[in-house]
Motif scaffolding. Structure first.
Motif, PDB file in Angstrom:
ATOM      1  N   LEU A 146       0.835  -1.204   0.000  1.00  0.00           N
ATOM      2  CA  LEU A 146       0.000   0.000   0.000  1.00  0.00           C
ATOM      3  C   LEU A 146       0.869   1.254   0.000  1.00  0.00           C
ATOM      4  N   PHE A 147       1.924   1.237   0.780  1.00  0.00           N
ATOM      5  CA  PHE A 147       2.864   2.364   0.858  1.00  0.00           C
ATOM      6  C   PHE A 147       3.462   2.675  -0.514  1.00  0.00           C
ATOM      7  N   ARG A 148       3.870   1.629  -1.253  1.00  0.00           N
ATOM      8  CA  ARG A 148       4.467   1.840  -2.571  1.00  0.00           C
ATOM      9  C   ARG A 148       3.446   2.428  -3.538  1.00  0.00           C
ATOM     10  N   ARG A 149       2.209   1.938  -3.504  1.00  0.00           N
ATOM     11  CA  ARG A 149       1.179   2.481  -4.393  1.00  0.00           C
ATOM     12  C   ARG A 149       0.919   3.950  -4.066  1.00  0.00           C
ATOM     13  N   TYR A 150       0.923   4.267  -2.795  1.00  0.00           N
ATOM     14  CA  TYR A 150       0.719   5.653  -2.367  1.00  0.00           C
ATOM     15  C   TYR A 150       1.852   6.551  -2.863  1.00  0.00           C
ATOM     16  N   LEU A 151       3.101   6.129  -2.642  1.00  0.00           N
ATOM     17  CA  LEU A 151       4.242   6.937  -3.077  1.00  0.00           C
ATOM     18  C   LEU A 151       4.257   7.117  -4.588  1.00  0.00           C
ATOM     19  N   ASP A 152       4.049   6.031  -5.315  1.00  0.00           N
ATOM     20  CA  ASP A 152       4.119   6.096  -6.780  1.00  0.00           C
ATOM     21  C   ASP A 152       3.053   7.029  -7.349  1.00  0.00           C
ATOM     22  N   HIS A 187       3.751  10.870  -4.514  1.00  0.00           N
ATOM     23  CA  HIS A 187       5.062  11.459  -4.211  1.00  0.00           C
ATOM     24  C   HIS A 187       6.170  10.775  -5.003  1.00  0.00           C
ATOM     25  N   ALA A 188       5.942  10.588  -6.298  1.00  0.00           N
ATOM     26  CA  ALA A 188       6.900   9.864  -7.128  1.00  0.00           C
ATOM     27  C   ALA A 188       8.238  10.587  -7.245  1.00  0.00           C
ATOM     28  N   ASP A 189       8.245  11.904  -7.032  1.00  0.00           N
ATOM     29  CA  ASP A 189       9.486  12.667  -7.125  1.00  0.00           C
ATOM     30  C   ASP A 189       9.973  13.133  -5.763  1.00  0.00           C
ATOM     31  N   GLY A 190       9.427  12.573  -4.678  1.00  0.00           N
ATOM     32  CA  GLY A 190       9.795  12.990  -3.334  1.00  0.00           C
ATOM     33  C   GLY A 190      11.030  12.274  -2.814  1.00  0.00           C
ATOM     34  N   GLY A 191      11.456  12.662  -1.626  1.00  0.00           N
ATOM     35  CA  GLY A 191      12.658  12.107  -1.038  1.00  0.00           C
ATOM     36  C   GLY A 191      12.538  10.654  -0.640  1.00  0.00           C
ATOM     37  N   MET A 192      11.311  10.131  -0.533  1.00  0.00           N
ATOM     38  CA  MET A 192      11.110   8.743  -0.131  1.00  0.00           C
ATOM     39  C   MET A 192      10.787   7.837  -1.318  1.00  0.00           C
ATOM     40  N   ALA A 193      10.844   8.388  -2.530  1.00  0.00           N
ATOM     41  CA  ALA A 193      10.376   7.660  -3.715  1.00  0.00           C
ATOM     42  C   ALA A 193      11.104   6.337  -3.933  1.00  0.00           C
ATOM     43  N   ASP A 194      12.372   6.261  -3.546  1.00  0.00           N
ATOM     44  CA  ASP A 194      13.165   5.055  -3.794  1.00  0.00           C
ATOM     45  C   ASP A 194      13.226   4.125  -2.582  1.00  0.00           C
ATOM     46  N   LYS A 199      -6.629  -0.342   3.613  1.00  0.00           N
ATOM     47  CA  LYS A 199      -6.856   0.825   2.780  1.00  0.00           C
ATOM     48  C   LYS A 199      -6.077   2.054   3.243  1.00  0.00           C
ATOM     49  N   ALA A 200      -5.648   2.057   4.509  1.00  0.00           N
ATOM     50  CA  ALA A 200      -4.893   3.195   5.020  1.00  0.00           C
ATOM     51  C   ALA A 200      -4.159   2.768   6.284  1.00  0.00           C
ATOM     52  N   ALA A 201      -3.094   3.503   6.601  1.00  0.00           N
ATOM     53  CA  ALA A 201      -2.346   3.207   7.817  1.00  0.00           C
ATOM     54  C   ALA A 201      -1.615   4.460   8.276  1.00  0.00           C
ATOM     55  N   ALA A 202      -1.377   4.540   9.571  1.00  0.00           N
ATOM     56  CA  ALA A 202      -0.638   5.666  10.137  1.00  0.00           C
ATOM     57  C   ALA A 202       0.318   5.151  11.199  1.00  0.00           C
ATOM     58  N   LEU A 203       1.571   5.576  11.102  1.00  0.00           N
ATOM     59  CA  LEU A 203       2.533   5.338  12.172  1.00  0.00           C
ATOM     60  C   LEU A 203       2.340   6.454  13.184  1.00  0.00           C
ATOM     61  N   THR A 204       1.977   6.094  14.394  1.00  0.00           N
ATOM     62  CA  THR A 204       1.538   7.073  15.390  1.00  0.00           C
ATOM     63  C   THR A 204       2.303   6.902  16.696  1.00  0.00           C
ATOM     64  N   ASP A 205       2.846   8.008  17.211  1.00  0.00           N
ATOM     65  CA  ASP A 205       3.500   7.991  18.513  1.00  0.00           C
ATOM     66  C   ASP A 205       2.509   8.408  19.587  1.00  0.00           C
ATOM     67  N   SER A 250       1.643   8.832   7.459  1.00  0.00           N
ATOM     68  CA  SER A 250       0.434   8.106   7.073  1.00  0.00           C
ATOM     69  C   SER A 250       0.414   7.908   5.568  1.00  0.00           C
ATOM     70  N   PHE A 251      -0.254   6.852   5.132  1.00  0.00           N
ATOM     71  CA  PHE A 251      -0.373   6.549   3.710  1.00  0.00           C
ATOM     72  C   PHE A 251      -1.672   5.793   3.490  1.00  0.00           C
ATOM     73  N   TYR A 252      -2.160   5.826   2.238  1.00  0.00           N
ATOM     74  CA  TYR A 252      -3.487   5.274   1.965  1.00  0.00           C
ATOM     75  C   TYR A 252      -3.639   4.939   0.496  1.00  0.00           C
ATOM     76  N   ASP A 253      -4.721   4.268   0.178  1.00  0.00           N
ATOM     77  CA  ASP A 253      -5.008   3.837  -1.187  1.00  0.00           C
ATOM     78  C   ASP A 253      -5.271   5.069  -2.054  1.00  0.00           C
ATOM     79  N   PRO A 254      -4.399   5.360  -3.017  1.00  0.00           N
ATOM     80  CA  PRO A 254      -4.555   6.590  -3.807  1.00  0.00           C
ATOM     81  C   PRO A 254      -5.721   6.531  -4.792  1.00  0.00           C
TER      82      PRO A 254
END
Length: 272
Positions: free
Chosen positions: A111-117, A120-127, A157-163, A174-178
């Motif tokens: 899910l994270f990869r689908r969200y990034l692609d 945020h395909a050109d962002g700092g986490m893209a790779d 469908k969605a997730a959040a890393l939460t402290d 957080s990331f989710y189904d785009p």
């Protein structure tokens, strides 16, 4: 009897690099490591002073001539959903919330990869690969949870890393189904974290940084009860148009002065 002071964390500054939020500007971060028995106390204290966590590092923007990035949090007691936000809650009422330990799974990474692609395909986490993703989720020295949102018929469908802080919850990432654009899942995750904090009796939901002039960050200004960490204190957000993102060589205090003004927790053991 010999007395000694507790070891203070050491602060460092990153090299300047292109700003991901405002075109043509350079960003720089002030950071310290988060480790040892006092990690949770340090995270609680510095989060209240505009810092954010990334794995075992706490950081805060410290740009040479720009102070646009403002740490933002929702004051739960003052939050009232708008009509549009209530519709978002209703559209996602079928999702089941599941709080898990910070342990990365293949389903999360997919899910994270689908969200990034998509977003945020050109962002700092893209790779980022699966091992880096696992490190982002699992390398935490404090109380953290992965909050998953699951469609009983269609999976995650969605997730959040939460402290979990002593005064709130902090949405680290957080990331989710785009493909579910109509569901406004990014907004829904924030709305649900307000309810998580309310149920736990915690007064704040920390959202990271709001950057005036950045379209990527504009959505945060749509939540009522928003506070911004500005000039060394939290203040209720006024009209977003009142905040500018202009550059000036005197916008930011010198690094030594910034560090000197940071309040550190007293980690000394209590006397018996």
């Amino acid at each position: 009897m010999r007395h000694s002071l507790p070891l203070a964390p050491q602060f460092y500054v990153t090299a300047p690099q292109p700003c991901p939020y405002l075109e043509g500007r350079m960003e720089r971060k002030l950071f310290t490591s988060l480790q040892g028995d006092s990690a949770e106390q340090l995270n609680n204290s510095l989060s209240k002073q505009g810092f954010r966590r990334s794995q075992n590092v706490l950081y805060r923007p410290s740009c040479a001539d720009c102070a646009a990035c403002l740490s933002a949090r929702i004051r739960v007691s003052d939050f009232r959903p708008t009509r549009s936000q209530r519709r978002t809650i209703n559209r996602n009422a079928h999702l089941e919330r599941r709080a898990t330990s910070p342990w990365a799974t293949e389903e999360q990474f997919s899910l994270f990869r689908r969200y990034l692609d998509s977003r945020h395909a050109d962002g700092g986490m893209a790779d980022m690969d699966v091992f880096e993703f696992a490190a982002m989720i699992e390398e935490t020295p404090i109380r953290s949870r992965v909050i998953e949102y699951v469609d009983p018929e269609a999976g995650l469908k969605a997730a959040a890393l939460t402290d979990v802080l002593d005064d709130g919850v902090s949405m680290v990432y957080s990331f989710y189904d785009p493909t579910l654009e109509r569901n406004s899942l990014g907004t829904y995750l924030i709305l649900d974290h307000v309810e998580i904090a309310r149920a736990a009796g915690l007064p704040f939901v920390y959202l990271g940084y709001w950057v005036p002039g950045s379209p990527k960050m504009g959505y945060k200004a749509k939540f009522s009860g928003l506070e911004l960490y500005h000039a060394g204190r939290w203040e209720g957000m006024n009209d977003p148009a009142d905040y500018d993102s202009t550059t000036h060589p005197l916008k930011s205090d010198p690094i030594a002065e910034q560090v000197a003004n940071i309040t550190l927790p007293d980690t000394r053991a209590p006397r018996r």
